[in-house]
Design a protein around this motif. Structure first.
Motif, PDB file in Angstrom:
ATOM      1  N   VAL A  20       0.797  -1.240  -0.012  1.00 14.90           N
ATOM      2  CA  VAL A  20       0.018   0.173   0.131  1.00 14.90           C
ATOM      3  C   VAL A  20       1.031   1.287   0.004  1.00 14.90           C
ATOM      4  O   VAL A  20       0.670   2.255  -0.824  1.00 14.90           O
ATOM      5  CB  VAL A  20      -0.946   0.020   1.287  1.00 14.90           C
ATOM      6  CG1 VAL A  20      -1.823   1.282   1.258  1.00 14.90           C
ATOM      7  CG2 VAL A  20      -1.772  -1.142   1.203  1.00 14.90           C
ATOM      8  N   PHE A  21       1.890   1.345   0.787  1.00 13.74           N
ATOM      9  CA  PHE A  21       2.742   2.454   0.768  1.00 13.74           C
ATOM     10  C   PHE A  21       3.419   2.449  -0.551  1.00 13.74           C
ATOM     11  O   PHE A  21       3.513   3.683  -1.172  1.00 13.74           O
ATOM     12  CB  PHE A  21       3.841   2.083   1.824  1.00 13.74           C
ATOM     13  CG  PHE A  21       4.865   3.226   2.138  1.00 13.74           C
ATOM     14  CD1 PHE A  21       4.454   4.540   2.761  1.00 13.74           C
ATOM     15  CD2 PHE A  21       6.197   3.128   1.516  1.00 13.74           C
ATOM     16  CE1 PHE A  21       5.409   5.577   2.942  1.00 13.74           C
ATOM     17  CE2 PHE A  21       6.968   4.417   1.757  1.00 13.74           C
ATOM     18  CZ  PHE A  21       6.587   5.405   2.393  1.00 13.74           C
ATOM     19  N   LYS A  22       4.048   1.535  -0.979  1.00 13.05           N
ATOM     20  CA  LYS A  22       4.710   1.575  -2.281  1.00 13.05           C
ATOM     21  C   LYS A  22       3.693   2.030  -3.414  1.00 13.05           C
ATOM     22  O   LYS A  22       4.252   3.015  -4.247  1.00 13.05           O
ATOM     23  CB  LYS A  22       5.308   0.201  -2.753  1.00 13.05           C
ATOM     24  CG  LYS A  22       6.228  -0.461  -1.906  1.00 13.05           C
ATOM     25  CD  LYS A  22       6.629  -1.755  -2.331  1.00 13.05           C
ATOM     26  CE  LYS A  22       7.590  -2.395  -1.430  1.00 13.05           C
ATOM     27  NZ  LYS A  22       8.175  -3.773  -2.092  1.00 13.05           N
ATOM     28  N   LEU A  23       2.419   1.602  -3.348  1.00 10.67           N
ATOM     29  CA  LEU A  23       1.674   2.418  -4.338  1.00 10.67           C
ATOM     30  C   LEU A  23       1.170   3.587  -4.305  1.00 10.67           C
ATOM     31  O   LEU A  23       1.380   4.361  -5.284  1.00 10.67           O
ATOM     32  CB  LEU A  23       0.283   1.253  -4.343  1.00 10.67           C
ATOM     33  CG  LEU A  23      -0.622   1.523  -5.340  1.00 10.67           C
ATOM     34  CD1 LEU A  23      -0.019   1.095  -6.748  1.00 10.67           C
ATOM     35  CD2 LEU A  23      -2.065   0.810  -5.256  1.00 10.67           C
ATOM     36  N   ALA A  27       4.445   9.947  -7.626  1.00 15.36           N
ATOM     37  CA  ALA A  27       5.355  10.174  -8.334  1.00 15.36           C
ATOM     38  C   ALA A  27       4.911  10.481  -9.851  1.00 15.36           C
ATOM     39  O   ALA A  27       5.402  11.107 -10.623  1.00 15.36           O
ATOM     40  CB  ALA A  27       6.575   9.140  -8.283  1.00 15.36           C
ATOM     41  N   LEU A  28       3.882   9.655 -10.089  1.00 14.68           N
ATOM     42  CA  LEU A  28       3.422   9.595 -11.262  1.00 14.68           C
ATOM     43  C   LEU A  28       2.251  10.531 -11.814  1.00 14.68           C
ATOM     44  O   LEU A  28       1.917  11.230 -12.579  1.00 14.68           O
ATOM     45  CB  LEU A  28       2.414   8.376 -11.719  1.00 14.68           C
ATOM     46  CG  LEU A  28       3.535   7.130 -11.843  1.00 14.68           C
ATOM     47  CD1 LEU A  28       2.651   5.771 -12.113  1.00 14.68           C
ATOM     48  CD2 LEU A  28       4.388   7.164 -12.871  1.00 14.68           C
ATOM     49  N   THR A  29       1.407  11.087 -10.464  1.00 14.57           N
ATOM     50  CA  THR A  29       0.550  12.078 -10.838  1.00 14.57           C
ATOM     51  C   THR A  29       0.805  13.663 -10.235  1.00 14.57           C
ATOM     52  O   THR A  29       0.446  14.232 -10.895  1.00 14.57           O
ATOM     53  CB  THR A  29      -0.618  11.649  -9.852  1.00 14.57           C
ATOM     54  OG1 THR A  29      -0.592  11.320  -8.610  1.00 14.57           O
ATOM     55  CG2 THR A  29      -1.283  10.323 -10.442  1.00 14.57           C
ATOM     56  N   SER A  30       1.673  13.716  -9.286  1.00 19.44           N
ATOM     57  CA  SER A  30       1.914  14.888  -8.924  1.00 19.44           C
ATOM     58  C   SER A  30       3.192  15.629  -9.668  1.00 19.44           C
ATOM     59  O   SER A  30       3.924  14.778 -10.438  1.00 19.44           O
ATOM     60  CB  SER A  30       2.461  15.013  -7.329  1.00 19.44           C
ATOM     61  OG  SER A  30       3.533  14.342  -7.322  1.00 19.44           O
TER      62      SER A  30
END
Length: 157
Positions: free
Chosen positions: A62-65, A71-74
Motif C-alpha cells: 500500500v505504501f509503495k503504491l 510520483a506519477l500524478t503529482s
C-alpha cells in the motif's frame, strides 16, 4: 547512502550544519555524491536524528503504491516525494517506478529468506540442482562411450 554508518551520517550532518563545510568537501571526504549529502541533511532536518535508527526498512504494498501514485500524478520532484515519505534514499522512488513498469504496472513483493532445498540436501553451484538429481540424469558408462565414438567418427569424416 547505505555504505555509511550511523555515526558517519551524524558526522556529515554536523559538518554541514555546525562547521559549514560545503557538499563537495564532505563528498570528497566520505566519497559520496553531494546530492546525497543534501538529501541526508534535509531528511535529518525534517525527521530528526531518530530517522537514522532504522537499519533496514521494508515497505508495505500500500505504501509503495502510494509513493508510485504520487510520483506519477503529482508535479513534485522525486527528491521531494522521497523526503515527504521519509525514505532512507532518494533513489528508492526511482527504483520503485522502474520495477513497477518492468513488472507490467503491478507491485511485486519479494519473499524474504532463501528458497527451500530439496530433500537430498546441498545444491550444486552451477545448475541449482541437487547432487542426487544430477546423478539421476547422468548417462551410464556405455552410453557415454557410444556418444564419444559418435563424436570421433563425425570428426574423422
Amino acid at each position: 547512502m547505505s555504505k555509511l554508518s550511523k555515526e558517519d551520517k551524524i558526522n556529515i550532518y554536523y559538518l554541514w550544519k555546525d562547521q559549514c563545510y560545503n557538499p563537495k568537501q564532505i563528498g570528497n571526504k566520505y566519497k559520496i555524491n553531494s546530492g546525497n549529502i543534501q538529501y541526508l541533511v534535509s531528511l535529518i532536518d525534517k525527521y530528526g536524528l531518530s530517522i537514522l535508527d532504522r537499519s533496514y526498512q521494508s515497505y508495505s504494498d500500500v505504501f509503495k503504491l502510494e509513493v508510485i501514485r504520487r510520483a506519477l500524478t503529482s508535479k513534485q520532484s522525486i527528491n521531494s516525494i522521497a523526503l515527504e515519505c521519509g525514505l532512507s534514499s532518494r533513489g528508492k522512488v526511482s527504483n520503485l517506478l522502474r520495477s513497477y513498469r518492468e513488472n507490467g504496472y503491478t507491485i511485486v513483493t519479494k519473499k524474504k529468506g532463501r528458497n527451500p532445498n530439496d530433500q537430498s540436501g546441498e545444491r550444486t553451484a552451477r545448475s541449482g540442482k541437487s547432487q542426487a538429481q544430477e546423478r539421476k540424469t547422468s548417462l551410464t558408462r556405455e552410453e557415454l562411450e557410444a556418444a564419444y565414438y559418435q563424436r570421433i567418427y563425425k570428426k574423422i569424416r
